[in-house]
Design a protein around this motif. Structure first.
Motif, short mmCIF file in Angstrom:
data_model
loop_
_atom_site.label_atom_id
_atom_site.label_comp_id
_atom_site.label_asym_id
_atom_site.label_seq_id
_atom_site.Cartn_x
_atom_site.Cartn_y
_atom_site.Cartn_z
N THR A 179 43.73 30.72 40.17
CA THR A 179 43.72 29.48 40.97
C THR A 179 42.42 28.72 40.87
O THR A 179 42.32 27.58 41.32
CB THR A 179 44.00 29.81 42.45
N GLY A 180 41.39 29.34 40.32
CA GLY A 180 40.08 28.72 40.26
C GLY A 180 39.04 29.58 40.92
O GLY A 180 39.22 30.80 41.07
N CYS A 181 37.94 28.98 41.37
CA CYS A 181 36.86 29.70 42.00
C CYS A 181 37.28 30.18 43.39
O CYS A 181 37.73 29.39 44.22
CB CYS A 181 35.62 28.81 42.11
N ILE A 182 37.16 31.51 43.62
CA ILE A 182 37.57 32.07 44.91
C ILE A 182 36.37 32.55 45.72
O ILE A 182 36.51 32.84 46.92
CB ILE A 182 38.55 33.23 44.72
N ALA A 183 35.18 32.65 45.07
CA ALA A 183 33.99 33.08 45.79
C ALA A 183 32.76 32.62 45.02
O ALA A 183 32.75 32.58 43.79
CB ALA A 183 33.96 34.60 45.94
N GLY A 231 37.80 26.70 44.59
CA GLY A 231 38.95 26.01 44.03
C GLY A 231 38.66 25.32 42.71
O GLY A 231 39.58 24.90 42.01
N THR A 232 37.38 25.18 42.35
CA THR A 232 37.01 24.53 41.09
C THR A 232 37.41 25.41 39.91
O THR A 232 37.27 26.63 39.96
CB THR A 232 35.49 24.27 41.05
N ILE A 268 33.13 24.56 35.79
CA ILE A 268 31.90 25.28 36.12
C ILE A 268 31.09 25.57 34.87
O ILE A 268 29.86 25.41 34.84
CB ILE A 268 32.23 26.59 36.86
N LEU A 269 31.77 25.98 33.79
CA LEU A 269 31.06 26.29 32.55
C LEU A 269 30.39 25.06 31.96
O LEU A 269 29.29 25.16 31.39
CB LEU A 269 32.03 26.91 31.54
#
Length: 725
Positions: free
Chosen positions: A29-33, A51-52, A57-58
């Protein structure tokens, strides 16, 4: 009030990272933490990162690498590298980007590089140094020197886990002003079970500053984030306090894994905060494993020498036991070698016939108490056997192995080791202290505050028995049992051979006395005729001489063949096509005279040639036709008939008589030697003829079957196989 034990602390679920690193965790789903300090490298708050997508991010972290989630998946799928690492620049600073998959999630770590980066070109020289400087079974001491040089810490130690999970420092490199900890012992609870498991799974751990800032991870609760493989994970509060009490500000550790198990640690300590970056940790981990390889190589060499000595002893012992039947004498002679291989002080053997001792062993009174304590136990081994207090220390043998060799005669073998007094120096008294948390109403372990040398003398223990030593004693028992069983089997086989030999001798004697009667009768009659008829016609005289000559030749051949067969299982027989007609007629004439049957009616049908050996063919027909004539001789009109026919590649010979017959429903073992039927008592014989027939048929590749009716007659059918059509 509940007590929280050290091993219950979930150190892999701490939910915090150290100040020099950053952490983001992704699922589908994306970034969770994300760690709360991530804003320093991404310019977004941790809450805004949730969520991102990984691709976004990379691009923010490493725009020059052109990394995407797809390329990351491909790199992480590589069987060689489970962690993708690149050196990157962020806002003018140098960092390591580390990406890996764990617990069905993707972890992205960023950590600061040290100004003095590791030179990979030095790797060759590091390896050569390990090889050239090793002085013991492995390269532990030069390993500590190299790692101290690479990370710049005040002290680097190799810490070995012992069998009770306590530890001991076996190698050390340190600054001159520090007191040496070489040889110091540390209790098991200093490194609890869950910490040892983390060291087994993740081989490089460090904290750059025990008082440094730590950062929370947002997005998921700490219990939901498994940081087992996280390089920037913060240490537990208990461990941090432990390091403070030891006056250590920074620490690092590299796992020593031997055959999949945690054998020890390279433990590094520094009195001032100091970060060991990813490249340094990777190099130290590599060199640690390189040293492990040396340790394994030396261990295997040493073990190979020991195993050869053990194998030589077992081979020699087995050979002696198979040749010599005196088990007691053999074991007494081998006791010094067994004692030497067992590194024992004494060996004692006890059995129903007596005792035998080699080296130093306890007194008879103490041996008796040992037996009472162990009872009927088949195998017992310990290095700390408790002796009764009434016996002096000079009789103290806490190292004991006892094995029951032969239960049948209470044969026991005892191996003894004397007590070894060990003076151990501990880094502080090994005692666990619990603190009371009144607010939470729990009792929690307190890290040790004292590391002053504390000496302890260990009593009542001997050197621990190695697995190879215990296996040797158990193998000796098996060798003895195998030798006894093999000797028993050999005796049984010898008995069988003796029986066969005796049977062969019996058959040899019985065959001679049985089958030679016929040619002897012919010779006797011919000689009698020559003696009575002085003026015998030339033609009849010549015939009598020929009968004598033929009888002697036949007897000679029969004796040679029977003697050969009695000496060997297989005799080379010369097979040739034989027409038995003349032999059958000679047998009938001889039997007429032998049994005095003038009124015998004999009918001979077709006689087909058969493949066989001449003497054996004669003996076969002699016994079958001779029996037919003998057991028909008391009939009013005795009749014997011989006929043959072909069927395929076999030739069948049928021998029929109208004699006394047999009741085969009550006796079907007529071919066994000495087996005589009740209705044959009026006839001479010992039940040998049909046994000879069976043996001869086997050697001629023939089979014999019989049909018979009591008081009516008997028909034998012989099938000769492998005859050309």
């Amino acid at each position: 009030m509940r007590e929280i034990k050290c091993h219950e602390e979930k150190i892999h679920l701490c939910g915090k990272i150290q100040f020099f690193g950053y952490l983001l965790i992704f699922d589908e789903t994306g970034c969770i933490a994300a760690s709360e300090n991530s804003i320093a490298i991404i310019d977004l708050k941790a809450a805004d990162l949730l969520g991102t997508g990984l691709d976004d991010i990379l691009k923010r972290i490493a725009p020059t690498l052109n990394l995407t989630s797809e390329t990351v998946e491909l790199k992480l799928a590589d069987k060689i590298f489970y962690r993708f690492v690149e050196r990157i620049a962020i806002k003018g600073g140098d960092y390591f980007l580390s990406i890996y998959k764990y617990d069905d999630k993707i972890y992205v770590e960023v950590e600061a590089c040290n100004p003095n980066s590791v030179k990979t070109t030095n790797l060759y020289y590091y390896a050569k140094y390990l090889e050239s400087q090793r002085t013991d079974k492995a390269a532990w001491q030069p390993l500590t020197e190299l790692i101290k040089d690479i990370i710049g810490y005040d002290r680097v130690m190799v810490y070995q886990f012992l069998e009770d999970n306590s530890g001991k420092v076996i190698a050390e490199s340190k600054n001159e002003e520090l007191e040496s900890l070489l040889g110091y012992r540390y209790p098991e609870f200093d490194i609890p079970a869950q910490a040892r498991e983390l060291y087994r799974v993740f081989h490089a751990r460090h904290t750059a500053d025990v008082d440094g800032t730590t950062y929370e991870i947002f997005g998921r609760s700490a219990d939901a984030l498994d940081l087992t493989r996280c390089s920037v994970r913060a240490l537990s509060p208990i461990h941090l306090q432990y390091l403070r009490n030891a006056e250590v500000k920074a620490s690092a550790s590299f796992s020593i894994i031997v055959e999949g198990k945690l054998w020890g640690l390279v433990a590094c300590q520094n009195r001032a905060p100091l970060h060991v970056d990813l490249s340094q940790r990777h190099l130290c981990t590599f060199l640690t494993q390189y040293a492990v390889n040396y340790y394994l190589a030396e261990f295997q060499k040493e073990n190979a020498v020991l195993q050869k000595r053990i194998a030589d002893l077992e081979r020699d012992l087995k050979g002696e036991l198979l040749v010599k039947h005196d088990l007691q004498e053999v074991l007494e002679r081998y006791s010094p070698r067994i004692m030497d291989l067992m590194c024992a002080h004494g060996i004692f053997m006890k059995h129903d016939q007596g005792t035998h001792a080699v080296g130093e062993v306890p007194s008879k009174a103490l041996l008796k108490k040992i037996d009472i304590a162990l009872g009927d136990e088949e195998f017992f081994a310990t290095e700390k056997f408790t002796m009764p207090s009434s016996f002096s220390d000079s009789q103290h043998y806490p190292g004991l192995v006892r094995i029951k060799i032969l239960p049948s005669n209470n044969w026991y073998l005892y191996i003894f080791r004397k007590e070894r007094l060990i003076e151990e120096t501990w880094a502080g008294k090994p005692e666990k202290i619990m603190n009371l948390d009144l607010e939470r109403q729990i009792s929690i372990p307190s890290p040790r505050s004292s590391f002053d040398a504390w000496k302890k003398i260990t009593h009542g223990k001997a050197e621990k028995w190695h697995r190879s030593e215990l296996s040797l004693i158990q193998n000796i028992k098996h060798i003895i049992h195998q030798a006894i069983a093999q000797r028993g089997g050999e005796i049984h086989e010898l008995n069988k051979k003796l029986i066969r030999s005796n049977n062969a001798l019996d058959t040899f004697g019985y065959t001679l006395t049985h089958d030679l009667k016929n040619p002897l009768t012919s010779i006797q009659l011919a000689v009698q005729m020559l003696l009575i008829k002085k003026d015998m016609p030339r033609e009849l005289f010549q015939k009598a001489l020929e009968n004598i000559l033929e009888g002697t030749k036949l007897m000679t051949n029969m004796m040679d063949k029977v003697h050969s067969m009695s000496k060997a299982n297989n005799v080379d027989l010369v097979f040739e096509p034989i027409d038995p007609k003349s032999k059958i007629l000679n047998i009938v004439d001889s039997c007429r005279q032998q049994y005095g049957i003038d009124n015998l009616t004999f009918t001979l049908g077709d006689t087909h040639a058969i493949l066989g050996e001449r003497t054996l063919i004669y003996q076969l027909f002699l016994n079958l036709i001779g029996n037919a004539i003998k057991y028909s001789s008391k009939k009013i009109k005795p009749h014997v008939q011989v006929n043959s026919y072909k069927d395929g590649k076999s030739v069948f010979y049928k021998i029929e008589d109208n004699g006394i017959g047999m009741d085969l429903t009550k006796n079907d073992n007529i071919f066994e030697i000495f087996n005589r039927l009740p209705n044959t008592e009026e006839y001479e014989g010992k039940g040998i003829g049909l046994s000879i027939v069976k043996q001869i048929a086997s050697k001629l590749n023939a089979t014999v079957s019989v049909e018979s009716t009591l008081d009516v007659g008997t028909c034998f059918l012989v099938e000769f196989r492998n005859i050309s059509a």
